[in-house]
Design a protein around this motif. Structure first.
Motif, PDB file in Angstrom:
ATOM      1  N   LEU A  30      35.816 -11.018  -2.776  1.00 44.62           N
ATOM      2  CA  LEU A  30      37.267 -11.075  -2.899  1.00 44.62           C
ATOM      3  C   LEU A  30      37.677 -11.421  -4.329  1.00 44.62           C
ATOM      4  CD1 LEU A  30      40.111 -11.118  -1.651  1.00 44.62           C
ATOM      5  CD2 LEU A  30      39.682 -13.498  -1.000  1.00 44.62           C
TER       6      LEU A  30
ATOM      7  N   LEU B 155      37.270  -8.437  -6.500  1.00 49.35           N
ATOM      8  CA  LEU B 155      38.329  -7.472  -6.219  1.00 49.35           C
ATOM      9  C   LEU B 155      39.623  -7.882  -6.927  1.00 49.35           C
ATOM     10  CD1 LEU B 155      38.971  -4.984  -4.163  1.00 49.35           C
ATOM     11  CD2 LEU B 155      40.124  -6.780  -2.867  1.00 49.35           C
ATOM     12  N   VAL B 156      39.957  -9.164  -6.860  1.00 45.17           N
ATOM     13  CA  VAL B 156      41.177  -9.681  -7.485  1.00 45.17           C
ATOM     14  C   VAL B 156      41.079  -9.608  -9.008  1.00 45.17           C
ATOM     15  CG1 VAL B 156      42.550 -11.777  -7.855  1.00 45.17           C
ATOM     16  CG2 VAL B 156      41.842 -11.131  -5.543  1.00 45.17           C
TER      17      VAL B 156
ATOM     18  N   ALA C 297      41.651  -6.177 -10.188  1.00 48.34           N
ATOM     19  CA  ALA C 297      42.827  -5.515  -9.618  1.00 48.34           C
ATOM     20  C   ALA C 297      43.594  -4.670 -10.621  1.00 48.34           C
ATOM     21  CB  ALA C 297      43.764  -6.548  -8.992  1.00 48.34           C
TER      22      ALA C 297
ATOM     23  N   HIS D 167      37.689  -2.667   0.596  1.00 47.58           N
ATOM     24  CA  HIS D 167      39.095  -2.987   0.772  1.00 47.58           C
ATOM     25  C   HIS D 167      39.235  -4.440   1.182  1.00 47.58           C
ATOM     26  CE1 HIS D 167      40.323   1.179   0.380  1.00 47.58           C
ATOM     27  NE2 HIS D 167      39.327   1.498   1.169  1.00 47.58           N
ATOM     28  N   LEU D 168      40.404  -4.991   0.926  1.00 47.94           N
ATOM     29  CA  LEU D 168      40.668  -6.390   1.251  1.00 47.94           C
ATOM     30  C   LEU D 168      40.347  -6.689   2.712  1.00 47.94           C
ATOM     31  CD1 LEU D 168      41.795  -8.982  -0.061  1.00 47.94           C
ATOM     32  CD2 LEU D 168      44.022  -8.317   0.817  1.00 47.94           C
ATOM     33  N   SER D 169      40.773  -5.797   3.608  1.00 49.25           N
ATOM     34  CA  SER D 169      40.543  -6.039   5.040  1.00 49.25           C
ATOM     35  C   SER D 169      39.053  -6.055   5.381  1.00 49.25           C
ATOM     36  CB  SER D 169      41.272  -4.994   5.887  1.00 49.25           C
ATOM     37  OG  SER D 169      40.826  -3.703   5.551  1.00 49.25           O
TER      38      SER D 169
ATOM     39  N   GLU E 148      48.042  -7.792  -8.681  1.00 54.61           N
ATOM     40  CA  GLU E 148      47.638  -9.099  -8.170  1.00 54.61           C
ATOM     41  C   GLU E 148      48.621  -9.591  -7.102  1.00 54.61           C
ATOM     42  OE1 GLU E 148      45.373 -10.751 -12.165  1.00 54.61           O
ATOM     43  OE2 GLU E 148      47.539 -10.993 -11.993  1.00 54.61           O
TER      44      GLU E 148
ATOM     45  N   ILE F 208      47.861  -7.917  -3.829  1.00 52.54           N
ATOM     46  CA  ILE F 208      46.708  -8.509  -3.144  1.00 52.54           C
ATOM     47  C   ILE F 208      47.098  -9.837  -2.498  1.00 52.54           C
ATOM     48  CG2 ILE F 208      44.441  -9.580  -3.478  1.00 52.54           C
ATOM     49  CD1 ILE F 208      43.850  -7.358  -5.515  1.00 52.54           C
TER      50      ILE F 208
ATOM     51  N   GLU G 279      49.032  -9.086   0.573  1.00 52.06           N
ATOM     52  CA  GLU G 279      48.150  -8.578   1.632  1.00 52.06           C
ATOM     53  C   GLU G 279      47.365  -9.723   2.266  1.00 52.06           C
ATOM     54  OE1 GLU G 279      45.608  -5.063   1.121  1.00 52.06           O
ATOM     55  OE2 GLU G 279      46.897  -4.513  -0.564  1.00 52.06           O
ATOM     56  N   MET G 280      46.877 -10.643   1.433  1.00 47.79           N
ATOM     57  CA  MET G 280      46.148 -11.803   1.954  1.00 47.79           C
ATOM     58  C   MET G 280      47.070 -12.638   2.846  1.00 47.79           C
ATOM     59  SD  MET G 280      43.829 -13.195  -1.205  1.00 47.79           S
ATOM     60  CE  MET G 280      43.136 -14.542  -0.236  1.00 47.79           C
TER      61      MET G 280
ATOM     62  N   GLN H 285      47.450 -10.751   6.122  1.00 44.75           N
ATOM     63  CA  GLN H 285      46.233 -10.736   6.929  1.00 44.75           C
ATOM     64  C   GLN H 285      45.891 -12.111   7.485  1.00 44.75           C
ATOM     65  OE1 GLN H 285      42.808  -8.572   6.158  1.00 44.75           O
ATOM     66  NE2 GLN H 285      43.896  -6.738   5.561  1.00 44.75           N
TER      67      GLN H 285
END
Length: 138
Positions: free
Chosen positions: A21, A24-25, A28, A61-63, A96, A99, A102-103, A106
């Motif tokens: 994660l 990914l961030v 980004a 992907h984030l998920s 950012e 993301i 999205e966090m 989720q």
């Protein structure tokens, strides 16, 4: 480097997911800032994870990374640490922000929870700057 809450992560699965994660961030906006690279390195050191144990991929992907997290404390740790990473380069850009939102979604966090974490991160940054001024101006 900030070493605040990662020591609370016990399972290797959570540690690896956090590193994926964080990568990914940091990536980004298509560029990993020097400070972000420093954070990524310190995360690995703190959690005693070698780069070979993680699959840093921009394809994930984030998920895929956080979709299976159930523990509320782990979600809070991930969120706090990722917001610290997002703000480390002094730029909270659209990628950012996306993301972080999205966090938030989720993890099922309310707007109030998001704002509380974000405000805390901003205050942490201000305290760091204040400390530097004290050190450098004395």
């Amino acid at each position: 480097m900030n070493r605040l809450f990662l020591h609370f992560l016990q399972s290797k699965e959570h540690k690896v997911a956090f590193l994926e994660l964080a990568y990914l961030v940091a990536n980004a906006d298509g560029f990993v800032h020097k400070k972000e690279r420093g954070y990524l390195q310190s995360y690995m050191e703190e959690m005693e994870i070698q780069q070979t144990e993680t699959s840093f991929s921009s394809e994930k992907h984030l998920s895929d990374i956080i979709g299976n997290l159930k523990d509320e404390h782990v979600k809070h740790i991930f969120f706090a640490e990722i917001l610290l990473l997002i703000f480390v380069d002094g730029d909270y850009n659209d990628d950012e922000k996306k993301i972080a939102m999205e966090m938030k979604q989720q993890f099922g966090f309310s707007d109030e929870t998001y704002e509380a974490f974000k405000d805390w991160v901003i205050r942490m940054d201000q305290l760091k700057i204040e400390g530097l001024k004290l050190i450098l101006n004395q």
